[in-house]
Design a protein around this motif. Structure first.
Motif, PDB file in Angstrom:
ATOM      1  N   ASP A  80       6.680  -2.806  -0.666  1.00  0.00           N
ATOM      2  CA  ASP A  80       7.135  -2.612   0.712  1.00  0.00           C
ATOM      3  C   ASP A  80       6.286  -1.522   1.360  1.00  0.00           C
ATOM      4  O   ASP A  80       6.456  -0.333   1.082  1.00  0.00           O
ATOM      5  CB  ASP A  80       8.608  -2.199   0.709  1.00  0.00           C
ATOM      6  N   VAL A  81       5.358  -1.935   2.227  1.00  0.00           N
ATOM      7  CA  VAL A  81       4.445  -0.963   2.855  1.00  0.00           C
ATOM      8  C   VAL A  81       4.923  -0.548   4.244  1.00  0.00           C
ATOM      9  O   VAL A  81       4.208   0.129   4.968  1.00  0.00           O
ATOM     10  CB  VAL A  81       3.014  -1.537   2.951  1.00  0.00           C
ATOM     11  N   LEU A 111      -5.852   6.452   6.124  1.00  0.00           N
ATOM     12  CA  LEU A 111      -5.044   5.570   6.966  1.00  0.00           C
ATOM     13  C   LEU A 111      -5.909   4.489   7.612  1.00  0.00           C
ATOM     14  O   LEU A 111      -5.482   3.337   7.740  1.00  0.00           O
ATOM     15  CB  LEU A 111      -4.320   6.389   8.027  1.00  0.00           C
ATOM     16  N   LEU A 112      -7.123   4.850   8.006  1.00  0.00           N
ATOM     17  CA  LEU A 112      -8.033   3.850   8.563  1.00  0.00           C
ATOM     18  C   LEU A 112      -8.427   2.819   7.505  1.00  0.00           C
ATOM     19  O   LEU A 112      -8.607   1.641   7.806  1.00  0.00           O
ATOM     20  CB  LEU A 112      -9.292   4.525   9.123  1.00  0.00           C
ATOM     21  N   ALA A 113      -8.542   3.283   6.265  1.00  0.00           N
ATOM     22  CA  ALA A 113      -8.895   2.381   5.165  1.00  0.00           C
ATOM     23  C   ALA A 113      -7.683   1.640   4.619  1.00  0.00           C
ATOM     24  O   ALA A 113      -7.823   0.777   3.749  1.00  0.00           O
ATOM     25  CB  ALA A 113      -9.553   3.177   4.043  1.00  0.00           C
ATOM     26  N   ARG A 114      -6.493   1.993   5.126  1.00  0.00           N
ATOM     27  CA  ARG A 114      -5.229   1.420   4.639  1.00  0.00           C
ATOM     28  C   ARG A 114      -5.131   1.550   3.119  1.00  0.00           C
ATOM     29  O   ARG A 114      -4.850   0.593   2.391  1.00  0.00           O
ATOM     30  CB  ARG A 114      -5.087  -0.045   5.065  1.00  0.00           C
ATOM     31  N   SER A 115      -5.391   2.785   2.668  1.00  0.00           N
ATOM     32  CA  SER A 115      -5.498   3.039   1.235  1.00  0.00           C
ATOM     33  C   SER A 115      -4.269   3.739   0.664  1.00  0.00           C
ATOM     34  O   SER A 115      -3.874   4.796   1.135  1.00  0.00           O
ATOM     35  CB  SER A 115      -6.737   3.912   0.969  1.00  0.00           C
ATOM     36  N   PHE A 116      -3.670   3.114  -0.335  1.00  0.00           N
ATOM     37  CA  PHE A 116      -2.680   3.772  -1.178  1.00  0.00           C
ATOM     38  C   PHE A 116      -3.058   3.392  -2.602  1.00  0.00           C
ATOM     39  O   PHE A 116      -3.021   2.215  -2.966  1.00  0.00           O
ATOM     40  CB  PHE A 116      -1.257   3.305  -0.851  1.00  0.00           C
ATOM     41  N   ARG A 117      -3.453   4.377  -3.416  1.00  0.00           N
ATOM     42  CA  ARG A 117      -4.047   4.076  -4.716  1.00  0.00           C
ATOM     43  C   ARG A 117      -3.019   3.770  -5.806  1.00  0.00           C
ATOM     44  O   ARG A 117      -3.345   3.745  -6.993  1.00  0.00           O
ATOM     45  CB  ARG A 117      -4.968   5.223  -5.152  1.00  0.00           C
ATOM     46  N   GLY A 118      -1.787   3.545  -5.398  1.00  0.00           N
ATOM     47  CA  GLY A 118      -0.786   3.068  -6.337  1.00  0.00           C
ATOM     48  C   GLY A 118      -0.350   4.076  -7.376  1.00  0.00           C
ATOM     49  O   GLY A 118      -0.182   5.260  -7.093  1.00  0.00           O
ATOM     50  N   GLU A 119      -0.180   3.607  -8.606  1.00  0.00           N
ATOM     51  CA  GLU A 119       0.396   4.430  -9.666  1.00  0.00           C
ATOM     52  C   GLU A 119      -0.442   5.663  -9.971  1.00  0.00           C
ATOM     53  O   GLU A 119       0.087   6.687 -10.406  1.00  0.00           O
ATOM     54  CB  GLU A 119       0.583   3.585 -10.927  1.00  0.00           C
ATOM     55  N   ALA A 120      -1.753   5.577  -9.756  1.00  0.00           N
ATOM     56  CA  ALA A 120      -2.624   6.726 -10.030  1.00  0.00           C
ATOM     57  C   ALA A 120      -2.242   7.916  -9.156  1.00  0.00           C
ATOM     58  O   ALA A 120      -2.224   9.067  -9.621  1.00  0.00           O
ATOM     59  CB  ALA A 120      -4.086   6.345  -9.784  1.00  0.00           C
ATOM     60  N   VAL A 121      -1.931   7.655  -7.885  1.00  0.00           N
ATOM     61  CA  VAL A 121      -1.523   8.724  -6.978  1.00  0.00           C
ATOM     62  C   VAL A 121      -0.178   9.301  -7.397  1.00  0.00           C
ATOM     63  O   VAL A 121       0.014  10.526  -7.419  1.00  0.00           O
ATOM     64  CB  VAL A 121      -1.449   8.199  -5.527  1.00  0.00           C
TER      65      VAL A 121
END
Length: 221
Positions: free
Chosen positions: A130-131, A173-183
């Motif tokens: 859910d983004v 935010l411009l890259a729409r980046s969320f690195r998932g579990e690593a973050v």
């Protein structure tokens, strides 16, 4: 501005400044796009003179460019700036940690625990797919990082870190980046190191955290 009780009161300009700043950082106002004063006046319901003042203040943060008689534009992005912001964030945040962690008291620990609780909850939602609450995660991300360095004792350092953090965040935010579990794992490790007041561990974690974030998106700019 303060009221008779000494409490800070936001002016209209303060509110609009935050709104324009948020629109730039979130990408609502695109990099390189022109900001026409008359249109901005209507959009943000503020006078032209106040809007000009706000844009000049944002220009001082390199979020906006003043083009003389041509007006203003949203600062463009570049791989070079992304790398410079990553380096600067590491310098400022690790320096603040070096002072904040030894000085942190029980209230400081409480701020970290509260901020981490909100951040980890938001990350669990994002990891579920859910983004829709990404902006909420962004706010909690800064609150968490800020809580850790909040005992550094320097208003100037905190202000500069906040500005650099936001400019660095704009790229994600411009890259729409969320690195998932690593973050999420980075944040858990940072949380543990901060509460243990392990300065060297916290400095290493945040340095790698920022570098990994930069490297994951730099090919897009």
């Amino acid at each position: 501005m303060q009221n008779a009780d000494g409490e800070t009161i936001d002016t209209i300009s303060d509110v609009v400044l935050r709104k324009v700043r948020a629109d730039i950082i979130s990408g609502v106002l695109k990099p390189g796009s022109k900001i026409k004063l008359e249109q901005a006046k209507e959009r943000y319901s503020i006078s032209v003179s106040s809007m000009r003042e706000i844009l000049c203040r944002l220009a001082a943060e390199n979020l906006v460019r003043a083009e003389g008689q041509k007006g203003f534009e949203v600062s463009p992005t570049s791989r070079r700036e992304l790398r410079e912001l990553a380096d600067l964030r590491i310098v400022l945040e690790t320096h603040a940690m070096q002072t904040s962690l030894p000085a942190g008291d029980l209230e400081w620990e409480g701020r970290i625990v509260e901020a981490y609780h909100k951040l980890s909850a938001a990350e669990r939602i994002l990891l579920s797919g859910d983004v829709s609450r990404t902006i909420e995660w962004v706010r909690y991300d800064w609150e968490f990082h800020r809580s850790i360095v909040s005992a550094c004792g320097s208003i100037t350092l905190m202000a500069n870190l906040s500005s650099v953090f936001d400019r660095f965040l704009r790229y994600h935010l411009l890259a729409r980046s969320f690195r998932g579990e690593a973050v999420a794992l980075d944040h858990k490790q940072l949380f543990d190191a901060a509460l243990a007041k392990d300065v060297e561990a916290a400095r290493k974690i945040i340095s790698q955290h920022v570098l990994n974030g930069m490297q994951s998106i730099e090919h897009l700019f």
